[in-house]
Design a protein around this motif. Sequence first.
Motif, short mmCIF file in Angstrom:
data_model
loop_
_atom_site.label_atom_id
_atom_site.label_comp_id
_atom_site.label_asym_id
_atom_site.label_seq_id
_atom_site.Cartn_x
_atom_site.Cartn_y
_atom_site.Cartn_z
N GLU A 288 -2.95 22.36 -4.61
CA GLU A 288 -4.30 22.65 -4.14
C GLU A 288 -4.78 24.01 -4.62
N LEU A 289 -3.86 25.00 -4.63
CA LEU A 289 -4.23 26.32 -5.13
C LEU A 289 -4.59 26.25 -6.62
N VAL A 290 -3.80 25.51 -7.37
CA VAL A 290 -4.09 25.36 -8.81
C VAL A 290 -5.42 24.65 -9.01
N THR A 291 -5.71 23.65 -8.19
CA THR A 291 -6.97 22.90 -8.31
C THR A 291 -8.16 23.81 -8.05
N VAL A 292 -8.10 24.59 -6.97
CA VAL A 292 -9.22 25.48 -6.65
C VAL A 292 -9.38 26.56 -7.72
N TYR A 293 -8.24 27.12 -8.16
CA TYR A 293 -8.29 28.14 -9.22
C TYR A 293 -8.92 27.56 -10.48
N SER A 294 -8.49 26.39 -10.87
CA SER A 294 -9.04 25.75 -12.08
C SER A 294 -10.52 25.43 -11.93
N ALA A 295 -10.91 25.00 -10.71
CA ALA A 295 -12.33 24.68 -10.48
C ALA A 295 -13.20 25.92 -10.62
N VAL A 296 -12.72 27.08 -10.08
CA VAL A 296 -13.49 28.31 -10.21
C VAL A 296 -13.57 28.74 -11.68
N MET A 297 -12.47 28.57 -12.42
CA MET A 297 -12.48 28.88 -13.85
C MET A 297 -13.48 28.00 -14.59
N MET A 298 -13.50 26.72 -14.28
CA MET A 298 -14.41 25.78 -14.96
C MET A 298 -15.87 26.06 -14.61
N LEU A 299 -16.11 26.62 -13.40
CA LEU A 299 -17.49 26.89 -13.01
C LEU A 299 -18.13 27.98 -13.86
N ASN A 300 -17.34 28.80 -14.53
CA ASN A 300 -17.91 29.83 -15.40
C ASN A 300 -18.79 29.21 -16.49
N TYR A 301 -18.42 28.01 -16.96
CA TYR A 301 -19.17 27.37 -18.04
C TYR A 301 -20.56 26.93 -17.59
N PRO A 302 -20.67 26.13 -16.53
CA PRO A 302 -22.04 25.77 -16.11
C PRO A 302 -22.85 26.96 -15.59
N LEU A 303 -22.15 27.97 -15.03
CA LEU A 303 -22.88 29.12 -14.53
C LEU A 303 -23.53 29.93 -15.64
N ARG A 304 -23.02 29.83 -16.86
CA ARG A 304 -23.64 30.53 -17.98
C ARG A 304 -25.06 30.03 -18.23
N HIS A 305 -25.32 28.79 -17.83
CA HIS A 305 -26.66 28.23 -18.06
C HIS A 305 -27.69 28.82 -17.10
#
Length: 636
Positions: A288-305
């Motif tokens: 679960e920690l890895v999932t949340v960490y990965s989700a926050v990392m992936m959010l950097n991409y859409p947040l750039r928009h």
Amino acid sequence: MQIRDLPYSDPGVPDARSGPRFLLWLGRNQLGGQLNSLAWGLLHFGSIAGLPYMVGIAVEAVLDRSGSRLALAGALIVLLGAAIALGDTMLHRTAVTNWITAAARVQQLLARRTALLGSALTRRVAAGEVVAVSTGDVEKIGWFVEALSRFAAAALTVVLVCVGLLVYQPALGVVVSVGIPVLALSVLPLLPRATRRADFQREKAGRATELASDTVAGLRVLRGIGGEELFLDRYRRASQEVRTAAVRSARMWAAISAIQVLMPGLLLIAVVWHGVHLAREGRITVGELVTVYSAVMMLNYPLRHFEEIAMAYSFSRPSAKRAARVLSLERTVTRSAEGADAHSGHAEHAEHAEPSEQSGHSGQGSGRLERAERPAPGGGARPTGDLYDPVTGLLAEAGRFTAVVCGDPDEAGRLAERLGGHPSFEEAEGLPSVRLGDVPLDDLPLSAARTAVLVQDKDPVLLSGTLRALLDVPSSGAVTPEEALAAAQCADVLDALAQASVDDDPMAAHLTERGRSLSGGQRQRLALARSLVTDPEALVLDEPTSAVDSHTEARVGDGIRRLRAGRTTVVLTSSPLLLDRAERVVFLADGEVAAVGAHRELVHSEPRYRAVVTRDTDDERARVGALKEFEIEETA
């Protein structure tokens, strides 16, 4: 709408009340493309957002030593990878299509408005601004339209991820759900300043473009008077101001980009720190920690928009404002009912009126006529008859070669525009319309008015291309290009073009932009030939031979009279050679008809006419008068 379907058959009627309203109207007209791009964007960003969950499942499977779950997670990751690739490809394709089709729509609208306004456009908007709107501003507006659907897909994805994290792991999901809005809104305080700097940069760029256009257009004259370096220095200073403004604007956007990198990093640190404490307490698993960490990392991409849409709007808003300003300009002629009645009365008796009776103005009023929206009288039949201007009292009889001499050179230009139905709103307000026969030009559709009356101004433009393409214009077909070239005395021009042509064919020779490779007289005669090929019902020529020698001018006058026999021709000139070849000469003084007759009669009977045509000055006339008095006294 696909790129292959361009141009639009009808780009529509824009909402040009303001820049944001114009962008909103443009977005509504691109709704189908926006929804298409949004769907592919959701597939792309949604697949990216799904990867962390699959990674978490894979980690849990490894910890639980479950091969089947690991294989399932691997298969789902492969499937998501394929969806990411497909979504990215189609998102890029549809977004670029939205960009190009939106830019094409704006360009068509600008071209249509430019054709409608004619010469009135550059009197109300600077030429450099028109160039900036039709090039750079169009691309910036298209960029915003393209970025809008991608931003919407990214924003929906961020919301879905936050909701998913709240459901998947509430303890960490709350941190992410609170941090993401703070992160997305953190740059808002900087956007107004960044927008102001971007506006200032574009203002300076527009000024530099205007200076460059003026310098290039007048380069030959500037070299002749030694002013080339002066204008180049002005352009250097303007370009340095643009560079300084661009650097200041770039610094602000760099600060915004830095914040967009710093804030996600701080959020990631907070998530990891809080997640490690929860894992130590056994409240969450490592997966679960890895999932949340990965989700926050992936959010950097859409947040750039979020940053991109802010930049796109900041750059496109002033561009849309300038485009809306041009698109809101109208060719509206105001004509009072009283003026129209008086005008009709003039038209009825003008043909039989004495010269002194042909002058006068009509009453003022506030009635409005939108010429572009009115149907052509008589089912669209081309009007014929005398060309009559009630403002000055000028009557150009049908089928005759009429020359007009104006005491004020500026009045000649305004009269030419009015005769063609091209006056600006400020000049035409409250004045009656020019009539062709019994039909007011203001009551005709613009295309019909320009077909009936063609005006060639003092500085006609030659577009780049071959001579054959230059003379390939809408025409009656009664005048061939060869006949027009001969009447305009273009033999020497054809010889020069033949030498420059590969196959010695002057019609295939390439003309440079605005005909800059030709002399002023050559350009003037080619433009005259183009006007003669058109063969309109009424042709108005403003100083058509001002740049040619006297011998050529005399032959051009003979050619115009011969080729235009039986057609209405009005030449505004003060050249005695052209005036002597006119069937009828009208002299205007103080904005009204002062005398009508043959050139040689007016030279002897009208002192003001003689002063304009022979270029006599007051001092010269005084010296001649004193000399005559002296001779009389000596004789006595």
